[in-house]
Enzyme design. Structure first.
Site, PDB file in Angstrom:
ATOM      1  N   GLU A 238      11.377  -5.152  15.090  1.00  0.00           N
ATOM      2  CA  GLU A 238      12.811  -5.184  15.326  1.00  0.00           C
ATOM      3  C   GLU A 238      13.566  -4.939  14.027  1.00  0.00           C
ATOM      4  O   GLU A 238      13.122  -5.346  12.955  1.00  0.00           O
ATOM      5  CB  GLU A 238      13.190  -6.534  15.935  1.00  0.00           C
ATOM      6  CG  GLU A 238      12.551  -6.701  17.313  1.00  0.00           C
ATOM      7  CD  GLU A 238      12.758  -8.053  17.957  1.00  0.00           C
ATOM      8  OE1 GLU A 238      12.889  -8.082  19.180  1.00  0.00           O
ATOM      9  OE2 GLU A 238      12.775  -9.068  17.254  1.00  0.00           O
TER      10      GLU A 238
ATOM     11  N   CYS B 274       9.827 -20.531  11.858  1.00  0.00           N
ATOM     12  CA  CYS B 274      10.090 -19.088  12.030  1.00  0.00           C
ATOM     13  C   CYS B 274       9.349 -18.544  13.252  1.00  0.00           C
ATOM     14  O   CYS B 274       8.137 -18.729  13.374  1.00  0.00           O
ATOM     15  CB  CYS B 274       9.654 -18.355  10.764  1.00  0.00           C
ATOM     16  SG  CYS B 274       9.755 -16.562  10.913  1.00  0.00           S
TER      17      CYS B 274
ATOM     18  N   CYS C 286      19.044  -5.399   8.459  1.00  0.00           N
ATOM     19  CA  CYS C 286      17.927  -6.320   8.208  1.00  0.00           C
ATOM     20  C   CYS C 286      16.645  -5.582   8.600  1.00  0.00           C
ATOM     21  O   CYS C 286      16.415  -5.294   9.777  1.00  0.00           O
ATOM     22  CB  CYS C 286      18.149  -7.580   9.043  1.00  0.00           C
ATOM     23  SG  CYS C 286      16.866  -8.791   8.825  1.00  0.00           S
TER      24      CYS C 286
ATOM     25  N   CYS D 299      18.394 -14.873  12.056  1.00  0.00           N
ATOM     26  CA  CYS D 299      17.298 -15.141  11.120  1.00  0.00           C
ATOM     27  C   CYS D 299      16.192 -15.931  11.777  1.00  0.00           C
ATOM     28  O   CYS D 299      16.440 -16.995  12.343  1.00  0.00           O
ATOM     29  CB  CYS D 299      17.786 -16.062  10.001  1.00  0.00           C
ATOM     30  SG  CYS D 299      18.579 -15.241   8.717  1.00  0.00           S
TER      31      CYS D 299
ATOM     32  N   CYS E 268       3.375 -11.354  11.008  1.00  0.00           N
ATOM     33  CA  CYS E 268       3.333 -11.912   9.651  1.00  0.00           C
ATOM     34  C   CYS E 268       2.045 -12.707   9.512  1.00  0.00           C
ATOM     35  O   CYS E 268       1.600 -13.338  10.467  1.00  0.00           O
ATOM     36  CB  CYS E 268       4.552 -12.830   9.430  1.00  0.00           C
ATOM     37  SG  CYS E 268       4.767 -13.342   7.713  1.00  0.00           S
TER      38      CYS E 268
ATOM     39  N   CYS F  84       5.198 -19.984   8.646  1.00  0.00           N
ATOM     40  CA  CYS F  84       6.267 -20.941   8.360  1.00  0.00           C
ATOM     41  C   CYS F  84       6.672 -21.606   9.674  1.00  0.00           C
ATOM     42  O   CYS F  84       6.842 -20.924  10.682  1.00  0.00           O
ATOM     43  CB  CYS F  84       7.451 -20.230   7.706  1.00  0.00           C
ATOM     44  SG  CYS F  84       6.962 -19.362   6.210  1.00  0.00           S
TER      45      CYS F  84
HETATM   46  N1  SAH Z   1       9.186 -13.185   5.034  1.00  0.00           N
HETATM   47  C1  SAH Z   1      10.343 -13.192   4.229  1.00  0.00           C
HETATM   48  C2  SAH Z   1      11.503 -12.429   4.840  1.00  0.00           C
HETATM   49  C3  SAH Z   1      11.751 -12.609   6.322  1.00  0.00           C
HETATM   50  S1  SAH Z   1      12.396 -14.146   6.886  1.00  0.00           S
HETATM   51  C4  SAH Z   1      10.747 -14.597   3.900  1.00  0.00           C
HETATM   52  O1  SAH Z   1      10.191 -15.529   4.476  1.00  0.00           O
HETATM   53  O2  SAH Z   1      11.579 -14.764   3.013  1.00  0.00           O
HETATM   54  C5  SAH Z   1      14.126 -14.101   6.412  1.00  0.00           C
HETATM   55  C6  SAH Z   1      14.742 -15.493   6.211  1.00  0.00           C
HETATM   56  O3  SAH Z   1      14.949 -16.186   7.458  1.00  0.00           O
HETATM   57  C7  SAH Z   1      13.866 -16.410   5.381  1.00  0.00           C
HETATM   58  O4  SAH Z   1      14.615 -17.140   4.447  1.00  0.00           O
HETATM   59  C8  SAH Z   1      13.327 -17.351   6.419  1.00  0.00           C
HETATM   60  O5  SAH Z   1      12.863 -18.526   5.854  1.00  0.00           O
HETATM   61  C9  SAH Z   1      14.506 -17.525   7.332  1.00  0.00           C
HETATM   62  N2  SAH Z   1      14.173 -18.068   8.635  1.00  0.00           N
HETATM   63  C10 SAH Z   1      12.997 -17.969   9.293  1.00  0.00           C
HETATM   64  N3  SAH Z   1      13.071 -18.625  10.484  1.00  0.00           N
HETATM   65  C11 SAH Z   1      14.316 -19.127  10.587  1.00  0.00           C
HETATM   66  C12 SAH Z   1      14.991 -19.865  11.612  1.00  0.00           C
HETATM   67  N4  SAH Z   1      14.404 -20.171  12.748  1.00  0.00           N
HETATM   68  N5  SAH Z   1      16.274 -20.219  11.390  1.00  0.00           N
HETATM   69  C13 SAH Z   1      16.897 -19.874  10.236  1.00  0.00           C
HETATM   70  N6  SAH Z   1      16.307 -19.147   9.251  1.00  0.00           N
HETATM   71  C14 SAH Z   1      15.023 -18.789   9.416  1.00  0.00           C
HETATM   72 FE1  SF4 Z   2       6.644 -14.734   7.640  1.00  0.00          FE
HETATM   73 FE2  SF4 Z   2       8.680 -15.933   8.920  1.00  0.00          FE
HETATM   74 FE3  SF4 Z   2       7.485 -17.168   6.880  1.00  0.00          FE
HETATM   75 FE4  SF4 Z   2       9.048 -15.028   6.407  1.00  0.00          FE
HETATM   76  S1  SF4 Z   2       9.710 -16.987   7.261  1.00  0.00           S
HETATM   77  S2  SF4 Z   2       6.992 -15.421   5.552  1.00  0.00           S
HETATM   78  S3  SF4 Z   2       8.598 -13.779   8.268  1.00  0.00           S
HETATM   79  S4  SF4 Z   2       6.516 -16.618   8.837  1.00  0.00           S
END
Ligand code: SAH
Ligand code: SF4
Length: 386
Positions: free
Chosen positions: A116, A143, A129, A365, A136, A140
């Site tokens: 996406e 996420c 974005c 995000c 991935c 996390c």
């Molecule tokens: N993998 C990279 C970039 C993609 S995520 C990273 O982790 O930085 C982009 C941003 O969205 C990151 O700061 C991530 O921690 C945040 N993010 C992920 N899941 C989220 C959620 N459910 N609500 C708010 N922010 C989130």
């Molecule tokens: Fe991967 Fe989501 Fe963690 Fe970014 S925030 S590194 S996309 S699992």
């Protein structure tokens, strides 16, 4: 409580599950090729070097999609190019638009894998974005992409293709000088960009070229969950803006929320940030901090955060947690976010609270997740192209 929801960390050495797709008609795509690679094409054809400059301008400055438009080349040369090459965009399988104007493209590549890309319009800018991987490897806990396994890295062509698509959509090849709808890029879509560094770097170099797509390095932000050993190299090579997904102020909690922390703990990560080449008050590092109710949002956390980053020119981006089905967290209350922001701000760090955008179409995000998963052996490229 957290122990219940945390599987063991998955920090096996990165390995792609699937190779990138081949073009269906056998023609190579020019989108994603560097100046040198275009030069090699013409050298092999016995054509002069200036042809590469012409072709570069057509594909990356004017956004040509048809060789017939390249009227400064002979018909014979154009025909020859056409038999071997194309200027393909990633195939869009769905385009959704939020009530707030945010757009989300679901792209389905020739091997059936999906990612996406999101465009967020604001008054003074429009941010694309961009995704760097299908899925991935990291997990996390907050996420949605992290619940999807890694399928493969995106190719240079697929990363540059996301930008080309935005330029097509808004008619900005090269487009008006002012009032553009697409001005900024954040590498914050699906995937960890520093785990696909070679392709991301090659793609961004193309996107930043001033005689082509011309997106300024100051308008590009690369976000990483903390791949500390790659941070300096990224700064030296690309000099783009850096965002760090910090989210916790102790290793104990960060180990849980961002399991990569077990490999690169906070002290090592912040050391890498201190060495980031372009760092200055004008070019601050953004620390992203997702606000999770009762987990990381206390005033004590805010005070610890300020201490931790002391001396780093920084901005703290507070991100209200965006929920997704089955998510194990809740978003902090507005009062808790406000209190946290105030403490950080009083310590001299700008602390904007990120407005959730496009949540009605699951474009906010951390909400991105495609149906792509590692294809099973019993299902070889089964539904590619349908
Ligand atoms: N993998 C990279 C970039 C993609 S995520 C990273 O982790 O930085 C982009 C941003 O969205 C990151 O700061 C991530 O921690 C945040 N993010 C992920 N899941 C989220 C959620 N459910 N609500 C708010 N922010 C989130
Ligand atoms: Fe991967 Fe989501 Fe963690 Fe970014 S925030 S590194 S996309 S699992």
């Amino acid at each position: 409580m957290l122990d219940d929801i945390v599987p063991p960390p998955q920090l096996a050495p990165f390995k792609e599950a699937l190779p990138a797709p081949q073009s269906p008609d056998g023609r190579a795509n020019l989108i994603g090729l560097s100046r040198e690679e275009l030069g090699a094409i013409f050298a092999e054809m016995g054509e002069p070097a200036f042809r590469a400059r012409q072709l570069w301008g057509w594909i990356y400055c004017k956004g040509a999609r048809d060789f017939a438009d390249m009227t400064d080349m002979s018909k014979k040369l154009r025909a020859k190019l056409e038999t071997r090459y194309a200027m393909r965009r990633p195939p869009v399988s769905r385009l959704q638009e939020s009530v707030d104007g945010t757009k989300k493209w679901l792209l389905r590549f020739d091997d059936g894998q999906e990612i996406e890309t999101v465009h967020i319009p604001e008054e003074d800018r429009g941010t694309l974005c961009v995704s760097s991987q299908v899925g991935c490897t990291l997990t996390c806990k907050f996420c949605h992409t992290g619940t999807q396994r890694l399928v493969r890295n995106l190719t240079v062509e697929e990363i540059v293709g996301q930008v080309a698509l935005a330029k097509d959509t808004f008619g900005e090849w090269p487009g008006p000088e002012t009032g553009r709808k697409f001005t900024n890029i954040v590498m914050m879509g699906m995937g960890e960009p520093l785990f696909n560094y070679e392709n991301v770097a090659r793609a961004l170099k193309i996107v930043m070229d001033p005689d082509g797509m011309a997106v300024s390095r100051r308008k590009i932000t690369l976000s990483t969950s903390g791949v500390a050993p790659m941070i300096r190299r990224c700064g030296e090579d690309l000099r783009v803006m850096l965002a760090i997904s910090l989210h916790a102020v102790t290793d104990e909690l960060r180990d849980v929320l961002v399991p990569l922390n077990r490999k690169y703990p906070i002290a090592e990560l912040l050391e890498a940030c201190r060495g980031y080449p372009t760092l200055s008050n004008a070019r601050r590092i953004t620390f992203e901090y997702v606000m999770l109710k009762g987990v990381n949002d206390s005033p004590a956390d805010a005070r610890a955060l300020v201490k931790l980053i002391a001396g780093i020119p920084a901005k703290i981006n507070l991100i209200p947690f965006n929920a997704w089905p089955g998510a194990p967290f809740e978003c902090s209350t507005p009062e808790a976010i406000e209190r946290f922001a105030q403490i950080v701000n009083d310590a001299g760090y700008p602390s904007p609270v990120r407005k959730p955008r496009g949540s009605d179409i699951f474009a906010a995000c951390g909400q991105l997740k495609s149906a792509s998963e590692r294809q099973r052996k019993s299902q070889p490229a089964a539904d590619a192209g349908d």
